[in-house]
Design an enzyme around this catalytic site. Structure first.
Site, PDB file in Angstrom:
ATOM      1  N   ARG A 188     -25.964  -2.453   8.150  1.00 59.62           N
ATOM      2  CA  ARG A 188     -24.557  -1.448   7.803  1.00 59.62           C
ATOM      3  C   ARG A 188     -25.197  -0.391   7.190  1.00 59.62           C
ATOM      4  O   ARG A 188     -25.075   0.798   7.451  1.00 59.62           O
ATOM      5  CB  ARG A 188     -23.119  -2.626   6.855  1.00 59.62           C
ATOM      6  CG  ARG A 188     -22.209  -1.860   6.567  1.00 59.62           C
ATOM      7  CD  ARG A 188     -21.399  -2.754   6.261  1.00 59.62           C
ATOM      8  NE  ARG A 188     -21.891  -3.750   4.865  1.00 59.62           N
ATOM      9  CZ  ARG A 188     -20.796  -4.800   4.646  1.00 59.62           C
ATOM     10  NH1 ARG A 188     -20.052  -5.204   4.735  1.00 59.62           N
ATOM     11  NH2 ARG A 188     -21.648  -5.297   3.407  1.00 59.62           N
ATOM     12  N   TYR A 207      15.102  -1.621  10.491  1.00 59.17           N
ATOM     13  CA  TYR A 207      15.127  -0.115  11.667  1.00 59.17           C
ATOM     14  C   TYR A 207      15.036  -0.816  12.779  1.00 59.17           C
ATOM     15  O   TYR A 207      13.981  -1.666  13.277  1.00 59.17           O
ATOM     16  CB  TYR A 207      13.538   0.440  10.682  1.00 59.17           C
ATOM     17  CG  TYR A 207      14.168   0.291   9.808  1.00 59.17           C
ATOM     18  CD1 TYR A 207      14.896   1.829   9.394  1.00 59.17           C
ATOM     19  CD2 TYR A 207      13.485   0.683   8.580  1.00 59.17           C
ATOM     20  CE1 TYR A 207      14.459   2.741   8.058  1.00 59.17           C
ATOM     21  CE2 TYR A 207      13.221   1.850   7.390  1.00 59.17           C
ATOM     22  CZ  TYR A 207      14.383   2.909   6.822  1.00 59.17           C
ATOM     23  OH  TYR A 207      14.427   3.298   6.345  1.00 59.17           O
ATOM     24  N   MET A 209       9.264   0.168   4.023  1.00 62.07           N
ATOM     25  CA  MET A 209       8.403   0.506   3.235  1.00 62.07           C
ATOM     26  C   MET A 209       8.091  -0.512   2.012  1.00 62.07           C
ATOM     27  O   MET A 209       7.841  -0.739   1.707  1.00 62.07           O
ATOM     28  CB  MET A 209       7.996   2.092   2.520  1.00 62.07           C
ATOM     29  CG  MET A 209       7.290   2.476   1.705  1.00 62.07           C
ATOM     30  SD  MET A 209       7.444   4.374   1.911  1.00 62.07           S
ATOM     31  CE  MET A 209       7.450   5.531   3.015  1.00 62.07           C
ATOM     32  N   LYS A 246     -15.351  -5.232  -7.219  1.00 62.68           N
ATOM     33  CA  LYS A 246     -14.989  -4.137  -5.899  1.00 62.68           C
ATOM     34  C   LYS A 246     -13.418  -4.466  -5.760  1.00 62.68           C
ATOM     35  O   LYS A 246     -13.435  -5.300  -6.036  1.00 62.68           O
ATOM     36  CB  LYS A 246     -15.948  -4.429  -4.814  1.00 62.68           C
ATOM     37  CG  LYS A 246     -15.950  -4.646  -4.169  1.00 62.68           C
ATOM     38  CD  LYS A 246     -16.651  -4.693  -2.660  1.00 62.68           C
ATOM     39  CE  LYS A 246     -16.741  -5.724  -1.641  1.00 62.68           C
ATOM     40  NZ  LYS A 246     -17.712  -5.727  -0.426  1.00 62.68           N
TER      41      LYS A 246
END
EC number: 5.1.1.1
Length: 369
Positions: free
Chosen positions: A136, A264, A313, A38
């Protein structure tokens, strides 16, 4: 292995084979192996990994969602595929593509029977999930009679396996809890088999269950993280080989003066004359902002280089003041040294998170050994 000239995730099939054979060596000859592929095979390349494991004669695959199973079928995978968390809206697709659903609640169970009947199926293989403590997904032990009565009312389905999931098999401080889960599942299995009149396949152990609880191996084991090179302990990590190496390059080098800032929000301020390098990988590629400001590091020419400032990013900046390197040089984010587990440790997260977070825009490069 070739030197990187861009950001790439190298996938080493020789390491995958080593891990598969190591885990298989822990089992008796009659125990099947289900490979969990998965989430793009834990962030690598599900199609390539599954087809390679198919060539090694793995017995089963598991995915989380039906769409992942469809992608494997489209890639030529013919081995049985268990869908661990199917949704009713995809049940027709599950049947069309010969996928096998995990049925974990009365609603899902009845909806699949209805669709299988509508599609005129006979003895369609399904897997019944029981909750033994993870809380779950899954039926409770008290649901056995209900499931069996419903299953015997229809010829559309046949229960191929019953299974559960260990909650803390990697934590030996939770050994009593895990042993209680194993005991509960064996009790459910005995009751279920007696009621339905035959013995479905039983599976319970995940990777840590394979390594720590041989009494839980049963008919089949499910291994995910172990195939990709991690055994959930420092001891077992030594026996496994990470299959994925995340590499990039130095795009540009800067020399900055004392008091200058980087990135930043001016999050990093130089304490003297320093050299920084900019690397083309960022939080859009899976390197989260939590790794900035010297929490995380990469390796340049064998030397640790801390990530400075805020992760952008598409870029990170690193401190290379004391490292002999040049623009175009290779950078290792994780691989063997350091591995993804060590990289994840820097921010108290887990290996699973860092390897599955690697963006699909990062080029995958297959290393066939």
């Amino acid at each position: 292995m070739p030197k990187a000239r861009e950001t790439v995730l190298e996938i080493d099939l020789k390491a995958l084979k080593h891990n598969f054979e190591y885990l298989k060596s822990k089992l008796n000859n009659n125990t099947k192996i289900l490979a969990v592929v998965k989430a793009f095979a834990y962030g690598s390349d599900a199609n390539e990994v599954a087809n390679y494991l198919q060539s090694l004669e793995v017995d089963y695959f598991a995915v989380a969602y039906a769409s992942e199973g469809v992608a494997l079928r489209d890639a030529g995978v013919e081995t049985p595929i268990l869908v661990l968390h199917p949704q009713a809206i995809n049940f027709k697709t599950v049947i069309e593509r010969c996928l096998e659903p995990s049925l974990y609640s009365a609603k899902i169970f009845n909806e699949f029977i209805a669709i299988a009947s509508e599609e005129k199926q006979s003895n369609y293989p399904v897997h019944i999930k029981f909750n033994t403590g993870l809380n779950r997904l899954g039926f409770s032990e008290n649901d056995v009679d209900y499931i069996v009565s419903k299953a015997l009312e229809t010829s559309a389905i046949k229960v191929k396996s019953i299974f559960s999931h260990l909650a803390a098999s990697e934590d030996l401080n939770e050994k009593t809890f895990t042993e209680r889960q194993i005991k509960t599942f064996k009790s459910i299995s005995k009751e279920f088999s007696k009621a339905i009149g035959y013995q479905p396949m039983l599976h319970l152990a995940n990777t840590s269950g394979v390594l720590n609880y041989p009494e839980a191996h049963l008919d089949m084991v499910r291994t995910g993280i172990g195939l990709y090179g991690f055994g959930n302990s420092k001891e077992e990590n030594k026996n496994l080989k990470p299959i994925a190496t995340l590499k990039s390059v130095i795009s540009q080098i800067h020399t900055i003066e004392k008091g200058e800032t980087v990135g930043y929000n001016r999050a990093y301020k130089s304490e003297g004359v320093e050299k920084t390098a900019t690397i083309p990988i960022g939080h859009a590629d899976g390197i989260g902002r939590q790794y900035g400001n010297k929490k995380g590091f990469v390796t340049v020419n064998g030397n640790k280089a801390p990530i400075i400032g805020n992760v952008c990013m598409d870029m990170i900046m690193i401190d290379i003041t004391n490292i002999n390197c040049h623009e175009g040089d290779e950078v290792i984010i994780f691989g063997n040294h350091p591995n993804a587990s060590q990289f994840a440790d820097a921010t108290n997260t887990i290996t699973y998170e860092i390897i599955t977070a690697i963006s699909q825009r990062v080029k995958r490069l297959l290393i066939k050994g």
